[in-house]
Design an enzyme around this catalytic site. Structure first.
Site, PDB file in Angstrom:
ATOM      1  N   CYS A   3       0.847  -1.196   0.000  1.00 36.99           N
ATOM      2  CA  CYS A   3       0.000   0.000   0.000  1.00 36.99           C
ATOM      3  C   CYS A   3       0.883   1.247   0.000  1.00 36.99           C
ATOM      4  O   CYS A   3       1.704   1.435   0.901  1.00 36.99           O
ATOM      5  CB  CYS A   3      -0.919  -0.002   1.218  1.00 36.99           C
ATOM      6  SG  CYS A   3      -1.786   1.559   1.463  1.00 36.99           S
ATOM      7  N   CYS A   6       0.578   3.370   3.222  1.00 36.77           N
ATOM      8  CA  CYS A   6       1.231   2.714   4.366  1.00 36.77           C
ATOM      9  C   CYS A   6       2.741   2.894   4.268  1.00 36.77           C
ATOM     10  O   CYS A   6       3.417   3.099   5.284  1.00 36.77           O
ATOM     11  CB  CYS A   6       0.852   1.238   4.437  1.00 36.77           C
ATOM     12  SG  CYS A   6      -0.802   0.930   5.111  1.00 36.77           S
ATOM     13  N   ASP A  29      -0.193  16.705  -1.385  1.00 34.31           N
ATOM     14  CA  ASP A  29      -0.468  15.890  -2.558  1.00 34.31           C
ATOM     15  C   ASP A  29       0.598  16.162  -3.626  1.00 34.31           C
ATOM     16  O   ASP A  29       0.996  17.310  -3.841  1.00 34.31           O
ATOM     17  CB  ASP A  29      -1.870  16.200  -3.110  1.00 34.31           C
ATOM     18  CG  ASP A  29      -2.345  15.144  -4.085  1.00 34.31           C
ATOM     19  OD1 ASP A  29      -3.297  14.421  -3.737  1.00 34.31           O
ATOM     20  OD2 ASP A  29      -1.784  15.044  -5.197  1.00 34.31           O
ATOM     21  N   ASN A  85     -12.645  10.237  -2.069  1.00 32.76           N
ATOM     22  CA  ASN A  85     -13.117   9.500  -3.236  1.00 32.76           C
ATOM     23  C   ASN A  85     -13.226   8.017  -2.878  1.00 32.76           C
ATOM     24  O   ASN A  85     -12.385   7.493  -2.145  1.00 32.76           O
ATOM     25  CB  ASN A  85     -12.147   9.689  -4.409  1.00 32.76           C
ATOM     26  CG  ASN A  85     -12.091  11.131  -4.886  1.00 32.76           C
ATOM     27  OD1 ASN A  85     -13.088  11.837  -4.866  1.00 32.76           O
ATOM     28  ND2 ASN A  85     -10.919  11.581  -5.303  1.00 32.76           N
ATOM     29  N   HIS A  98      -8.278   8.235   2.409  1.00 35.34           N
ATOM     30  CA  HIS A  98      -7.598   9.527   2.540  1.00 35.34           C
ATOM     31  C   HIS A  98      -8.589  10.640   2.305  1.00 35.34           C
ATOM     32  O   HIS A  98      -9.548  10.484   1.538  1.00 35.34           O
ATOM     33  CB  HIS A  98      -6.413   9.630   1.578  1.00 35.34           C
ATOM     34  CG  HIS A  98      -6.753   9.308   0.156  1.00 35.34           C
ATOM     35  ND1 HIS A  98      -6.872   8.009  -0.301  1.00 35.34           N
ATOM     36  CD2 HIS A  98      -7.010  10.104  -0.912  1.00 35.34           C
ATOM     37  CE1 HIS A  98      -7.183   8.026  -1.581  1.00 35.34           C
ATOM     38  NE2 HIS A  98      -7.283   9.289  -1.981  1.00 35.34           N
TER      39      HIS A  98
HETATM   40  P1  5GP Z   1      -7.517   9.605  -5.070  1.00 35.67           P
HETATM   41  O1  5GP Z   1      -7.525   9.803  -6.559  1.00 35.67           O
HETATM   42  O2  5GP Z   1      -7.280   8.154  -4.701  1.00 35.67           O
HETATM   43  O3  5GP Z   1      -8.678  10.200  -4.354  1.00 35.67           O
HETATM   44  O4  5GP Z   1      -6.276  10.447  -4.546  1.00 35.67           O
HETATM   45  C1  5GP Z   1      -4.981   9.970  -4.528  1.00 35.67           C
HETATM   46  C2  5GP Z   1      -4.095  11.175  -4.461  1.00 35.67           C
HETATM   47  O5  5GP Z   1      -2.805  10.740  -4.114  1.00 35.67           O
HETATM   48  C3  5GP Z   1      -3.983  11.921  -5.799  1.00 35.67           C
HETATM   49  O6  5GP Z   1      -4.432  13.260  -5.627  1.00 35.67           O
HETATM   50  C4  5GP Z   1      -2.492  11.826  -6.121  1.00 35.67           C
HETATM   51  O7  5GP Z   1      -1.991  13.021  -6.687  1.00 35.67           O
HETATM   52  C5  5GP Z   1      -1.867  11.525  -4.776  1.00 35.67           C
HETATM   53  N1  5GP Z   1      -0.658  10.744  -4.848  1.00 35.67           N
HETATM   54  C6  5GP Z   1      -0.458   9.611  -5.580  1.00 35.67           C
HETATM   55  N2  5GP Z   1       0.774   9.125  -5.370  1.00 35.67           N
HETATM   56  C7  5GP Z   1       1.370   9.977  -4.482  1.00 35.67           C
HETATM   57  C8  5GP Z   1       2.663   9.995  -3.868  1.00 35.67           C
HETATM   58  O8  5GP Z   1       3.521   9.143  -4.084  1.00 35.67           O
HETATM   59  N3  5GP Z   1       2.915  11.032  -3.013  1.00 35.67           N
HETATM   60  C9  5GP Z   1       1.997  12.000  -2.744  1.00 35.67           C
HETATM   61  N4  5GP Z   1       2.362  12.983  -1.892  1.00 35.67           N
HETATM   62  N5  5GP Z   1       0.766  11.995  -3.296  1.00 35.67           N
HETATM   63  C10 5GP Z   1       0.456  10.993  -4.144  1.00 35.67           C
HETATM   64 ZN    ZN Z   2      -2.437   1.445   3.606  1.00 38.60          ZN
END
Ligand code: 5GP
Ligand code: ZN
Length: 112
Positions: A3, A6, A29, A85, A98
């Protein structure tokens, strides 16, 4: 468990921390959608809001108890938005619950 979030909590993948306590980690982000875009996550793994139960819901409570401090740490004095989401239709890309904290400008009224 494989994950991403994690691993971020464990420090195996670097992140820009804005707030942390015993239960919660908040970090910038990587692809910000607003001047302030922070992800607030529980340190225990829950896949999504659809997986919240009476047994694990304290983790979500801890997130919401931390959100005012996260917002303050980010200088969000004029409001913000909190989004989570869920699943395919919700465009959830990371399967560790998140909460997106978005702000730093007047956000659009529409969300869908
Ligand atoms: P979701 O689309 O699942 O609601 O949001 C996931 C978020 O995680 C996205 O806004 C994406 O930009 C962010 N994200 C994905 N990988 C990483 C990472 O390695 N580091 C950080 N800081 N954010 C990440
Ligand atoms: Zn996790």
């Amino acid at each position: 468990m494989d994950c991403l979030f994690c691993k971020i909590i464990a420090g195996e993948i670097p992140s820009t921390k804005v707030y942390e306590n015993e239960y919660v980690y908040a970090f910038r982000d990587i692809n910000p959608q607003a001047p302030v875009h922070v992800l607030v996550i529980p340190k225990t793994h829950i896949a999504s809001a659809d997986e919240v139960t009476p047994e694990n819901s304290a983790a979500v409570t801890h997130v919401f108890e931390a959100i005012p401090a996260v917002a303050k740490a980010c200088g969000l004095t004029n409001g913000y938005r909190v989004i989570t989401n869920v699943g395919e239709d919700g465009c959830q890309s990371v399967k560790h619950i998140h909460f997106h904290l978005l702000g730093g400008k007047q956000l659009p009224e529409t969300m869908a």
